[in-house]
Each structure stands twice: as structure tokens, then as C-alpha cells.
Design an enzyme around this catalytic site. Structure first.
Site, PDB file in Angstrom:
ATOM      1  N   ASP A 140       0.837  -1.189   0.000  1.00  0.00           N
ATOM      2  CA  ASP A 140       0.000   0.000   0.000  1.00  0.00           C
ATOM      3  C   ASP A 140       0.877   1.246   0.000  1.00  0.00           C
ATOM      4  O   ASP A 140       2.000   1.236   0.529  1.00  0.00           O
ATOM      5  CB  ASP A 140      -0.900   0.035   1.238  1.00  0.00           C
ATOM      6  CG  ASP A 140      -1.993  -1.019   1.202  1.00  0.00           C
ATOM      7  OD1 ASP A 140      -2.268  -1.548   0.112  1.00  0.00           O
ATOM      8  OD2 ASP A 140      -2.570  -1.299   2.269  1.00  0.00           O
ATOM      9  N   LYS A 141       0.356   2.314  -0.544  1.00  0.00           N
ATOM     10  CA  LYS A 141       1.098   3.574  -0.583  1.00  0.00           C
ATOM     11  C   LYS A 141       1.539   3.996   0.811  1.00  0.00           C
ATOM     12  O   LYS A 141       2.663   4.465   1.016  1.00  0.00           O
ATOM     13  CB  LYS A 141       0.222   4.663  -1.209  1.00  0.00           C
ATOM     14  CG  LYS A 141       0.887   6.025  -1.304  1.00  0.00           C
ATOM     15  CD  LYS A 141      -0.047   7.039  -1.947  1.00  0.00           C
ATOM     16  CE  LYS A 141       0.605   8.416  -2.010  1.00  0.00           C
ATOM     17  NZ  LYS A 141      -0.287   9.430  -2.625  1.00  0.00           N
TER      18      LYS A 141
END
Length: 303
Positions: A140-141
Site C-alpha cells: 500500500d502507498k
């Protein structure tokens, strides 16, 4: 023929020559290097020599082929700078099969409608320069830590299959708000799509979603109802650890999607870090144990 190297990123000589002469086999390139038909800066060069901007390649008439003219692509300065960081500042490990980087939080693995800069866009620049990098999994970012990148197609297939068959052991550190009832345990649920880019826990027998399994262990009690927990996902569903932390009653600090904003203290960062990855010898021919250093804001919370 004299060729001035114009890539700011160091690349193996054989890969660079292959880009110039796509029809040549690896064997022909290596033979030319052995016979000094190709030299770098007037010196005999090995196939694994990394050439860079400022080097000069001298090629005799051995190949007797025109240099391929590639389509000119334009890359943003930010993509070029990120590409350099991937091979320097972020690099943890490298061999013939893969590289491992310590991805910082706030940097996306892949692009999207509102994401202009990502690991994937930087890899496209590197590949344009002659590499053959391929993503085999994602983070995930908001998640920091270990990200594996294959260096060629064959390695990408092996690594992708290893992730799919659950042969890659991954461990994450998280700081949570609250603690689970049990210090050690396993979470099983289905994870299905919700509104927008959100996901949700669904019943284990439901047709909505896919099975997600996570082992966890409470490692340390911190101040202000914060706890350090180790998560070991067996499956790799989108937002799996964030949702399972929520299900355990201890959302991850800084998770603005699945945390309780009204109760949980504000944090600029999400405290989820991919800390360890283990690859058995059967995957790429040797055992690999990797560890990614915790970011500064994470270690500061632990003291």
C-alpha cells in the site's frame, strides 16, 4: 563504431549492448567481449561491467549491424530521481534474480488516476535505459518496507508463483491503538470490496470476498494505549493487515481508512512496516533472508 553512453543509471554492459543490437544473442555478445571486439574506455570489459554516462564503448566491425533507433520517451525529473534512489538509497539487496528495496511510506507501488509518481513509473524509466525490472507484489502507498522487484522475466515468473503458492514468508511490524484480547493468535476472514477503494470484512462462508489469513503476536506495550504487534500474513489480500487489525479491535495507528478517527490519536504516518521477507532455496536457487530498517518516525514511537 564509437558509442558514448548516455544513461545516468549504471547498467550491465551486455544488457546495454542487447538494447543497441536486439538481434544478437547473449553468446555472441560475450564472445565479442572475450575477443576484445568490444571495449570500454579502451579497456577489455566483462559482460557484467556496469557502464554509465561518460563511458565510451568501442565496437569493431564484428557485429556488422546498424544500431537500433529507439522511440524517444520523455520522463519527468521526479521519475528519473526516483529511479536513481531505487538503485542507491532504497536498495537493500541485489543478485542476478532480484533487487529488494526499502520503500518509504507515501510512495505508491503502482500508478493510478490520481498518482503520477510510483515505483512502477520509475521502473519504466530504468527499463527504457536497458533494464528488465518487473514488479512481483505490491505494498500500500501508506505502508513502508520491503518490496521485491524481479530483474528479468524468468525471475518474475518464479517469484510471482512463489507469492501465489504462499511460499514467501513475510513479517510486518505495526503500532496499533489498543491491543488484541490474546497475545498470540490467528485471524481468518473473507475480505470483499466495499465502496470506492475501500474493502470490508465479510463472513467466512460468504460468496462476497476471498479468504484472508493472518498470524499475529503482541511484542511490546507502549505509552498511551499503543502496542507493537508483529503480523505474518499467509494470504495477500488488499488491505488485509489493516482490516485484520481492525477486526482484532486494535486498528493501526495512522490508518485513516479503517481506524477510528474520533478515538485514535492523530498521526501523519501509518505505522505499518514490511520488516522481513524470507525466500527458500527452492524459489531462486538460494536461501534469502531480508530485513528493512524501520523509518525514523517508527523508531521514535518505540522509545
Amino acid at each position: 563504431m564509437i558509442i558514448d553512453v548516455n544513461t545516468p543509471i549504471p547498467f550491465r554492459l551486455d544488457k546495454y549492448l542487447k538494447r543497441l543490437y536486439p538481434s544478437l544473442t547473449q553468446g555472441v555478445i560475450e564472445k565479442a567481449l572475450r575477443q576484445k571486439q568490444v571495449t570500454v574506455n579502451f579497456q577489455k570489459a566483462e559482460a557484467n561491467l556496469r557502464v554509465k554516462e561518460g563511458d565510451t564503448i568501442f565496437i569493431n566491425d564484428y557485429f556488422n549491424l546498424p544500431v537500433t533507433q529507439h522511440e524517444t520517451l520523455v520522463f519527468a525529473d521526479a521519475e528519473i530521481k526516483l529511479a536513481k534512489k531505487i538503485l542507491t538509497d532504497y536498495l537493500i539487496y541485489e543478485d542476478d534474480h532480484l533487487i529488494a528495496i526499502n520503500k518509504p511510506a507515501s510512495l505508491a507501488t503502482q500508478g493510478g488516476s490520481k498518482i503520477n509518481l510510483s515505483i512502477d513509473s520509475a521502473l519504466k524509466y530504468l527499463n527504457y535505459q536497458g533494464a528488465d525490472f518487473k514488479l512481483v507484489h505490491r505494498l500500500d502507498k501508506e505502508t513502508s518496507g520491503l518490496l521485491l522487484i524481479a530483474k528479468n522475466y524468468l525471475s518474475s515468473v518464479k517469484l510471482h508463483d512463489a507469492f501465489k503458492e504462499k511460499l514467501v514468508i513475510k513479517k510486518y511490524f505495526a503500532i496499533t491503538y489498543g491491543r488484541p484480547v490474546k497475545n498470540v493468535g490467528i485471524v481468518k476472514s473473507n475480505i470483499g470490496k466495499s465502496k470506492g477503494r475501500m474493502f470490508k470484512i465479510t463472513d467466512i462462508d460468504s460468496d462476497n470476498g476471498k479468504l484472508a489469513i493472518t498470524y499475529y503476536k503482541l511484542l511490546k506495550s507502549l505509552n498511551n494505549n499503543l502496542f507493537l504487534i508483529e503480523f505474518m500474513p499467509v494470504t495477500g489480500r488488499m488491505h488485509q493487515l489493516r482490516l485484520h487489525a481492525q477486526l482484532l479491535g486494535c486498528p493501526i495507528l495512522g490508518d485513516d481508512k479503517y481506524g477510528n478517527k474520533e478515538v485514535m490519536p492523530y498521526s501523519k504516518y501509518m505505522f505499518l512496516h514490511a520488516n522481513n521477507i524470507y525466500l527458500s532455496e527452492s524459489i531462486v536457487g538460494k536461501e534469502i533472508k531480508l530485513e528493512a530498517k524501520l523509518p525514523f518516525y517508527f523508531t521514535r514511537r518505540l522509545t
